[in-house]
Scaffold this active site. Structure first.
Site, short mmCIF file in Angstrom:
data_model
loop_
_atom_site.label_atom_id
_atom_site.label_comp_id
_atom_site.label_asym_id
_atom_site.label_seq_id
_atom_site.Cartn_x
_atom_site.Cartn_y
_atom_site.Cartn_z
N HIS A 324 43.55 45.75 44.45
CA HIS A 324 44.33 44.88 43.59
C HIS A 324 45.46 45.61 42.88
O HIS A 324 46.42 44.97 42.43
CB HIS A 324 43.42 44.20 42.56
CG HIS A 324 42.65 43.04 43.13
ND1 HIS A 324 41.40 43.18 43.69
CD2 HIS A 324 42.96 41.73 43.21
CE1 HIS A 324 40.98 42.00 44.11
NE2 HIS A 324 41.90 41.10 43.84
N GLY A 325 45.38 46.90 42.72
CA GLY A 325 46.46 47.60 42.07
C GLY A 325 46.18 49.08 41.88
O GLY A 325 45.02 49.50 41.75
#
Length: 468
Positions: A324-325
């Site tokens: 996700h990041g």
């Protein structure tokens, strides 16, 4: 190009559908492929090399899969798989994670007393790279396993990977799910009608709910966490909780509707996740295609439930957080979910299921807190916000404006109420029961033009998952 934009709704989509339905069946994949490249180029036009990067992913994995056909032994096939996966993982690492690694290496060097550090590369993240990398990796792994044959048509494989409905933010579709439809699929007025209906529902969820409640979260951020009251802090994180769901769910429905128009049946990505009574159940209902990907290609190969259960869970959730990041808040987010899921495996889930009301209360607290760690990338600001949520556990400074909760609760009452109602699943059940009726059709027409009006007023935002 965003689905909820005039450019897409009134220029790109009508032009695509006109050409798509006029050309012979043998040309339809070529039309999808060409339209998808135009769609993607529009989004990355300031960095046109990113179109080339995506095409290289098609070419490298196409070649690696065909090379497996010429290998008689397992060793050769494994080398082909490794070469393809090295490209997939390497390109994702360079564009998404390299700067994160460099920053942390420099912190370690400075802590050790070294003044010099490594220079950052500062690359702009290509839109959708996490999604299309996972899709093409699943294809290559499935070819290696013998689950699907290597695709001999470069155009067909390129159409699968670049298909614009799900290119940017999923759902993550494996090749085995659409292989038969790539060569033979049904086009009908019924599919067109159903697809447009589903697209309109998704558009309404995005524009009329996600964007409206998202504006409340934006205003809370603008005020500053030090200056919000405890009730407004809870209202703000509730708004983000609704925003991320209806933003992503709306996109997934629009993607599924567009796929239906073209004769594809994309998998569902959500199943009323906010009705869950445990975090385990929640992640079986939320972003189901991503969860399925990690289960099929990471969790089960590691041993699944059979051996080293908690190690396997840890690996999956650390990778999920990083997917996700590239930031520490996502690592901590993945770690917190691992802890919750491990606790549920140790008996908590059984107790929650035994007392449904307790399970819902537990999730009412846990879901917003997990999204808070997801939403606030600055860990020091996360601590400030947490102090506002639980002021009796922390010393809070700053000036709090009296009546802030009443002001924003009144201003956003109807969007928040609509979001809450839609989370119950009741509107969805009513829609499925009555979708072929005239009143529902007229309602969808009204919702579409209401969305257009909001977009005209500038009340629109990019999809949150574009950044992943």
């Amino acid at each position: 190009m965003v689905f909820s934009s005039f450019t897409f709704l009134f220029y790109f989509l009508p032009a695509f559908l006109l050409v798509y339905f006029l050309v012979p069946v043998s040309w339809k994949n070529a039309v999808i492929f060409a339209a998808s490249l135009i769609f993607y180029y529009y989004g990355v036009r300031e960095h046109p090399f990113y179109v080339v990067l995506m095409l290289l992913s098609v070419a490298v994995n196409y070649t690696a899969a065909l090379c497996m056909l010429g290998c008689r032994g397992k060793r050769g096939r494994t080398l082909c798989l490794a070469a393809g996966m090295l490209w997939n993982a390497g390109s994702l690492f360079v564009f998404k994670y390299l700067d994160f690694v460099i920053r942390n290496v420099n912190l370690l060097l400075h802590a050790a007393g070294f003044k010099a550090g490594l220079p950052g590369v500062h690359l702009v993240l290509p839109i959708g790279i996490s999604f299309y990398t996972f899709q093409i990796s699943s294809y290559l792994i499935d070819v290696y396993r013998g689950k699907v044959p290597a695709e001999r048509s470069l155009l067909t494989l390129g159409t699968y990977l670049c298909m614009f409905p799900q290119l940017i933010a999923g759902p993550i579709v494996t090749y085995s799910q659409v292989q038969s439809r790539m060569r033979s699929r049904t086009h009908s007025f019924r599919n067109l009608e159903d697809g447009l209906r589903e697209f309109t529902v998704g558009l309404a969820l995005k524009v009329l709910i996600a964007n409206r409640v998202g504006n409340l979260w934006t205003q809370v951020n603008s005020i500053g966490y030090e200056s919000i009251s405890c009730p407004l802090a809870w209202l703000g994180i509730a708004a983000y909780t609704f925003q991320i769901y209806f933003d992503f769910y709306g996109y997934s429905l629009m993607a599924k509707g567009l796929g239906r128009i073209m004769g594809f049946d994309f998998p569902d990505n959500f199943q009323n996740p906010y009705l869950s009574r445990s975090m385990t159940e929640f992640w079986r209902r939320w972003h189901m295609t991503l969860g399925g990907w990690f289960r099929e290609y990471v969790y089960i190969p590691l041993g699944g439930n059979r051996s080293h259960l908690y190690r396997n869970l840890f690996v999956v959730w650390m990778l999920t957080g990083l997917w996700h990041g590239a930031n520490w808040n996502f690592v901590l987010w993945g770690l917190s979910l691992f802890v919750l899921l491990a606790a549920e495996r140790r008996g908590l889930k059984e107790r929650l299921e035994r007392y449904p009301a307790l399970g819902h209360l537990y999730m009412l607290l846990v879901i917003p807190l997990s999204w808070l760690l997801f939403a606030v990338t600055d860990l020091s600001q996360f601590a400030v916000y947490l102090g506002r949520l639980f002021p009796f556990f922390a010393r809070t400074g700053g000036t709090v404006y009296q009546g802030d909760f009443a002001k924003y609760a009144g201003a956003y009452f109807w969007p928040m109420a609509a979001a809450f109602l839609c989370c119950t699943g009741v509107p969805g059940k009513l829609y499925r029961a009555w979708k072929a009726t005239l009143p529902v059709t007229l309602t969808l027409v009204f919702l579409f033009w209401a969305c257009v009006y909001c977009m005209y007023l500038g009340l629109d935002d990019p999809f949150l998952y574009y950044q992943f």
